[in-house]
Design an enzyme around this catalytic site. Structure first.
Site, mmCIF file in Angstrom:
data_model
loop_
_atom_site.group_PDB
_atom_site.id
_atom_site.type_symbol
_atom_site.label_atom_id
_atom_site.label_comp_id
_atom_site.label_asym_id
_atom_site.label_seq_id
_atom_site.Cartn_x
_atom_site.Cartn_y
_atom_site.Cartn_z
ATOM 1 N N ASN A 201 1.566 -10.467 -6.243
ATOM 2 C CA ASN A 201 1.635 -9.199 -7.040
ATOM 3 C C ASN A 201 1.495 -7.895 -6.358
ATOM 4 O O ASN A 201 2.426 -7.660 -5.446
ATOM 5 C CB ASN A 201 0.849 -9.106 -8.404
ATOM 6 C CG ASN A 201 -0.725 -9.420 -8.139
ATOM 7 O OD1 ASN A 201 -1.238 -10.235 -7.362
ATOM 8 N ND2 ASN A 201 -1.501 -8.638 -8.708
ATOM 9 N N ASP A 202 0.568 -7.075 -6.434
ATOM 10 C CA ASP A 202 0.494 -5.882 -5.879
ATOM 11 C C ASP A 202 0.726 -5.717 -4.416
ATOM 12 O O ASP A 202 0.082 -6.350 -3.683
ATOM 13 C CB ASP A 202 -0.784 -4.932 -6.073
ATOM 14 C CG ASP A 202 -1.072 -4.998 -7.656
ATOM 15 O OD1 ASP A 202 -0.468 -5.646 -8.346
ATOM 16 O OD2 ASP A 202 -2.345 -4.280 -7.922
ATOM 17 N N GLN B 101 -1.182 -8.874 -2.676
ATOM 18 C CA GLN B 101 -2.002 -9.769 -3.663
ATOM 19 C C GLN B 101 -1.110 -11.119 -3.700
ATOM 20 O O GLN B 101 -0.096 -11.007 -3.862
ATOM 21 C CB GLN B 101 -2.297 -9.033 -4.995
ATOM 22 C CG GLN B 101 -3.082 -7.817 -4.950
ATOM 23 C CD GLN B 101 -4.518 -8.275 -4.737
ATOM 24 O OE1 GLN B 101 -5.020 -8.462 -5.867
ATOM 25 N NE2 GLN B 101 -5.038 -7.943 -3.660
ATOM 26 N N ARG C 249 -11.251 0.299 -9.188
ATOM 27 C CA ARG C 249 -10.513 -0.397 -8.125
ATOM 28 C C ARG C 249 -9.536 0.145 -7.674
ATOM 29 O O ARG C 249 -9.098 1.232 -7.863
ATOM 30 C CB ARG C 249 -10.088 -1.959 -8.864
ATOM 31 C CG ARG C 249 -9.051 -1.606 -9.948
ATOM 32 C CD ARG C 249 -8.809 -3.173 -10.582
ATOM 33 N NE ARG C 249 -8.144 -3.153 -11.898
ATOM 34 C CZ ARG C 249 -8.611 -3.135 -12.918
ATOM 35 N NH1 ARG C 249 -10.056 -3.406 -12.988
ATOM 36 N NH2 ARG C 249 -8.245 -3.071 -14.277
ATOM 37 N N ASP C 250 -8.859 -0.502 -6.477
ATOM 38 C CA ASP C 250 -7.651 -0.172 -5.843
ATOM 39 C C ASP C 250 -7.707 1.165 -5.087
ATOM 40 O O ASP C 250 -6.980 2.316 -5.259
ATOM 41 C CB ASP C 250 -6.561 0.195 -6.846
ATOM 42 C CG ASP C 250 -6.413 -1.106 -7.782
ATOM 43 O OD1 ASP C 250 -6.777 -2.172 -7.571
ATOM 44 O OD2 ASP C 250 -5.852 -0.841 -8.777
#
Length: 469
Positions: free
Chosen positions: A40-41, A57, A159-160
């Site tokens: 994913n990311d 990810q 997050r992130d």
């Protein structure tokens, strides 16, 4: 599970599954995809010592979301990529339920990662830590551990981190959810990446005249371009409207100005970055030659991802191609990175009535369409692109429900660029004024068939594969 055990399981999964994954006819030729499992990311997108680094990810153990690892590719030219050592495995107590998304910076010549350690408790609650890891001489990353605990006033959904340097200080934006379950973006400052000072909320639901605007904001990215500051973010919980916010979650941006002295960010309206079916969690980097590049995940969380046929071959999802960003008249313009032109093979050119157009193979191809007149184009029997003079519509059947669905753009159409790669298409409208990115699963080899009695001008190139070693 110990880090050694996690790495053994990941290695077993890759060795056992990579042959099956590689044989999938829907495997991309020039987009990045996981060897096996779920991607994913994009994370840690950065250029360092002449090479681009793109972390991601990754669940190497299954086509499912779970305790995420970080994979790692690098490239000198955005075309020839190589696998680097697996970067992060969720082995420590402070990341027990996943090494979540983050960014990369160069600190005193050393490539350094800032990521979220995700922790869930048996009672259903959760917390998050912002953590560091630094590259060693072997190209592996040594974890420093948490440098920021969960800030007061927020749920465990924080997050992130995206980190950058400004006038000798480090700054971080963080996606967050406050105790009223409203999405926010937090701004923090540090002199050394270790001790962080909270500067406050710079954007979010209920701020800056925005009104209610989602229960969680993920994957923030703040950067300066052409004298303005741009905040990219992914609000979750926006209600769909007739012509926008049609995906489960959205990715978009605000243009404004960040006052570093006060920590205030004044901004304009929210604009979606992509109007297609699959696009989320983009991340940008500033290149050595002065460009701002973006790569996104060609997927949507909590959508219909688990009905994609690549799961049968043990892998799921791809990245977008790299985009070059410019800011023109207060709007982000996205164009395919210029390096991609080197993938082009022989050019074919045609002009005439749409329904008389040649039927071209677009399995791995670039096609440009010049027209202001209505037309319809069938992509491999699985996706339809139609222009009626006012609306551009991208249409398909939902893989889960079988019901028709569409994504739309409205404006004065002049030109389209289609970048196709086995099971994906990225459509750049009017030289980057808008983009529609989508996965699709055509009958292969995919054919492009036009209908309509309007004039169109076409160019076609087959595209060679990127090298992944």
């Amino acid at each position: 599970m110990s880090e050694v055990s996690l790495l053994k399981q990941a290695l077993r999964s890759v060795v056992a599954g990579q042959v099956t994954a590689a044989r999938d006819p829907y495997r991309p030729g020039w987009h990045l995809a996981p060897p096996v499992g779920l991607l994913n990311d994009p994370n840690g997108f950065v250029q360092h010592n002449g090479r681009y680094h793109l972390f991601y990810q990754w669940n190497p153990l299954a086509c499912a979301h779970g305790a995420k690892f970080w994979g790692h590719w690098s490239s000198a030219d955005l075309l020839h990529w190589r696998h680097e050592p697996l970067t992060l495995a969720p082995a420590q107590e402070y990341e027990s339920h996943g090494c979540y998304s983050g960014s990369a910076v160069v600190d005193n010549g050393q490539l350094t990662l800032i990521y979220t350690g995700n922790v869930k408790y048996p009672d259903g609650s959760r917390t998050a830590f912002q953590c560091l890891a630094r590259e060693n001489e072997r190209g592996e990353f040594d974890k420093t551990g948490p440098v920021l605990d969960l800030p007061a006033g927020y749920t465990g959904h924080v997050r992130d981190p995206k980190v950058w340097q400004h006038e000798g200080q480090w700054y971080m934006v963080l996606g967050a959810q406050d105790l009223s379950l409203q999405g926010k973006v937090l701004l923090l400052r540090s002199a050394d990446l270790l001790a962080w000072e909270m500067l406050g909320e710079i954007a979010g639901s209920g701020l800056n005249g925005l009104g209610e605007f989602g229960y969680m904001w993920e994957c923030p990215d703040l950067f300066s371009i052409t004298g303005s500051d741009v905040l990219i973010c992914c609000p979750q919980g926006l209600a769909a409207q007739s012509d926008r916010y049609l995906n489960t979650f959205q990715s978009g941006y605000f243009v404004g100005q960040l006052d570093y002295a006060t920590g205030q960010f004044s901004h304009g309206d929210f604009h979606e970055l992509d109007l297609g079916f699959e696009f989320y969690a983009p991340q940008t980097t500033h290149t050595d030659d002065g460009r701002r590049l973006l790569i996104g995940w060609m997927g949507i969380p909590d959508g219909d991802e688990f009905y994609q046929p690549t799961i049968e071959h043990g892998w799921l999802h791809i990245m977008t191609c790299p985009h070059e960003l410019t800011l023109e008249n207060g709007k982000i313009i996205q164009r395919p990175a210029r390096e991609l032109q080197r993938l082009r093979g022989e050019e074919q050119v045609w002009q005439g009535i749409a329904q008389d157009a040649p039927v071209w193979d677009i399995t791995r191809a670039e096609v440009t369409i010049g027209t202001e007149q209505p037309f319809s184009a069938d992509l491999g029997g699985n996706l339809t692109l139609a222009w009626d003079g006012e609306w551009l519509r991208l249409m398909r059947k939902n893989r889960r429900s079988g019901e028709p669905e569409q994504r739309v753009w409205r404006g004065a159409l002049r030109h389209l660029t289609l970048l196709c790669d086995s099971s994906s298409v990225e459509i750049f409208i009017n030289d980057g004024d808008a983009v529609m990115s989508s996965r699709y699963f055509p009958a292969l080899p995919a054919r492009l068939t036009f209908s309509g009695d309007g004039q169109i001008a076409l160019r076609h190139w087959s595209l060679t594969d990127c090298v992944l070693e």
